[in-house]
Design a protein around this motif. Structure first.
Motif, PDB file in Angstrom:
ATOM      1  N   UNK A 186       0.840  -1.202   0.000  1.00 24.34           N
ATOM      2  CA  UNK A 186       0.000   0.000   0.000  1.00 24.34           C
ATOM      3  C   UNK A 186       0.874   1.251   0.000  1.00 24.34           C
ATOM      4  N   UNK A 187       0.582   2.170  -0.911  1.00 28.68           N
ATOM      5  CA  UNK A 187       1.287   3.457  -0.975  1.00 28.68           C
ATOM      6  C   UNK A 187       0.411   4.501  -0.294  1.00 28.68           C
ATOM      7  N   UNK A 188       0.896   5.022   0.828  1.00 28.58           N
ATOM      8  CA  UNK A 188       0.176   6.080   1.545  1.00 28.58           C
ATOM      9  C   UNK A 188       0.849   7.433   1.385  1.00 28.58           C
ATOM     10  N   UNK A 189       2.139   7.397   0.999  1.00 32.08           N
ATOM     11  CA  UNK A 189       2.916   8.640   0.930  1.00 32.08           C
ATOM     12  C   UNK A 189       4.065   8.470  -0.059  1.00 32.08           C
ATOM     13  N   UNK A 190       4.716   9.581  -0.348  1.00 30.01           N
ATOM     14  CA  UNK A 190       5.896   9.520  -1.216  1.00 30.01           C
ATOM     15  C   UNK A 190       7.004   8.708  -0.538  1.00 30.01           C
ATOM     16  N   UNK A 191       7.056   8.757   0.778  1.00 34.36           N
ATOM     17  CA  UNK A 191       8.052   7.966   1.503  1.00 34.36           C
ATOM     18  C   UNK A 191       7.830   6.470   1.286  1.00 34.36           C
ATOM     19  N   UNK A 192       6.565   6.021   1.332  1.00 33.43           N
ATOM     20  CA  UNK A 192       6.244   4.620   1.042  1.00 33.43           C
ATOM     21  C   UNK A 192       6.685   4.246  -0.364  1.00 33.43           C
ATOM     22  N   UNK A 193       6.403   5.129  -1.316  1.00 38.23           N
ATOM     23  CA  UNK A 193       6.759   4.873  -2.709  1.00 38.23           C
ATOM     24  C   UNK A 193       8.274   4.795  -2.872  1.00 38.23           C
ATOM     25  N   UNK A 194       8.988   5.711  -2.246  1.00 41.68           N
ATOM     26  CA  UNK A 194      10.448   5.735  -2.354  1.00 41.68           C
ATOM     27  C   UNK A 194      11.064   4.475  -1.740  1.00 41.68           C
ATOM     28  N   UNK A 195      10.566   4.048  -0.594  1.00 41.75           N
ATOM     29  CA  UNK A 195      11.066   2.819   0.033  1.00 41.75           C
ATOM     30  C   UNK A 195      10.892   1.631  -0.908  1.00 41.75           C
ATOM     31  N   UNK A 196       9.709   1.529  -1.503  1.00 42.43           N
ATOM     32  CA  UNK A 196       9.438   0.435  -2.438  1.00 42.43           C
ATOM     33  C   UNK A 196      10.384   0.509  -3.636  1.00 42.43           C
ATOM     34  N   UNK A 197      10.527   1.691  -4.201  1.00 41.89           N
ATOM     35  CA  UNK A 197      11.388   1.868  -5.367  1.00 41.89           C
ATOM     36  C   UNK A 197      12.839   1.490  -5.062  1.00 41.89           C
ATOM     37  N   UNK A 198      13.335   1.920  -3.925  1.00 44.27           N
ATOM     38  CA  UNK A 198      14.732   1.643  -3.587  1.00 44.27           C
ATOM     39  C   UNK A 198      14.962   0.160  -3.257  1.00 44.27           C
ATOM     40  N   UNK A 199      13.936  -0.508  -2.740  1.00 43.80           N
ATOM     41  CA  UNK A 199      14.082  -1.927  -2.406  1.00 43.80           C
ATOM     42  C   UNK A 199      13.820  -2.836  -3.603  1.00 43.80           C
ATOM     43  N   UNK A 200      12.914  -2.405  -4.505  1.00 46.83           N
ATOM     44  CA  UNK A 200      12.463  -3.317  -5.550  1.00 46.83           C
ATOM     45  C   UNK A 200      12.778  -2.905  -6.979  1.00 46.83           C
ATOM     46  N   UNK A 201      13.011  -1.624  -7.232  1.00 46.75           N
ATOM     47  CA  UNK A 201      13.125  -1.170  -8.620  1.00 46.75           C
ATOM     48  C   UNK A 201      14.509  -0.637  -8.978  1.00 46.75           C
ATOM     49  N   UNK A 202      15.059   0.174  -8.117  1.00 45.63           N
ATOM     50  CA  UNK A 202      16.379   0.746  -8.381  1.00 45.63           C
ATOM     51  C   UNK A 202      17.420  -0.045  -7.609  1.00 45.63           C
ATOM     52  N   UNK A 203      18.571  -0.205  -8.207  1.00 44.62           N
ATOM     53  CA  UNK A 203      19.656  -0.926  -7.556  1.00 44.62           C
ATOM     54  C   UNK A 203      20.743   0.072  -7.179  1.00 44.62           C
TER      55      UNK A 203
END
Length: 154
Positions: free
Chosen positions: A28-45
């Motif tokens: 669940x994305x509730x904030x930009x912080x949630x989105x950034x955490x997901x991106x850094x863990x799953x999308x960007x290396x």
């Protein structure tokens, strides 16, 4: 070959949708912080964050739960191409209600460029035409992130 025979050789297209994660188990994305955490863990290396620029698309349902993350493009040190048609195609095929556009700045600078601003507005306008909301555009670096939504620019 006659034109009638050519009609019989036209390809038939079938679109399928097979989610692999149950709705209750989606992030669940509730904030930009949630989105950034997901991106850094799953999308960007972190190993390639400062190597070249990548554009990612987070696909969301009506409840802001993540349907998936897609790579839209990979570029060079300073830029990459964002094809609006690919963004929309990906969002539509995933049955997204909203999307988060994200890319990294290999330079480490968090400030958006004029090109970033232009792409943000182009994606927002194009997505609106098909009733998809551009929820945010996030720029990530090793040291932090910039959110267009948090800055009141979306």
């Amino acid at each position: 070959m006659t034109n009638k025979n050519k009609m019989q050789q036209v390809c038939e297209l079938t679109v399928t949708y097979k989610p692999k994660v149950k709705a209750a188990d989606r992030y669940l994305i509730r904030s930009s912080e949630d989105a950034c955490k997901l991106l850094m863990q799953s999308a960007f290396h972190t190993d390639t964050l400062e190597y070249k620029e990548y554009v990612k698309l987070v696909l969301l349902n009506n409840a802001n739960k993540v349907l998936g993350i897609a790579t839209i493009s990979e570029g060079g040190m300073n830029s990459t191409v964002v094809d609006i048609r690919l963004v929309l195609q990906t969002a539509l095929l995933a049955h997204s209600s909203s999307i988060i556009l994200a890319h990294n700045h290999p330079s480490g600078k968090l400030a958006p460029s004029r090109h970033d601003d232009a792409i943000t507005q182009q994606v927002r306008k194009a997505a609106e035409l098909v009733d998809i909301v551009l929820h945010d555009h996030i720029i990530v670096t090793r040291d932090g992130y910039y959110s267009y939504k948090d800055e009141g620019r979306l």
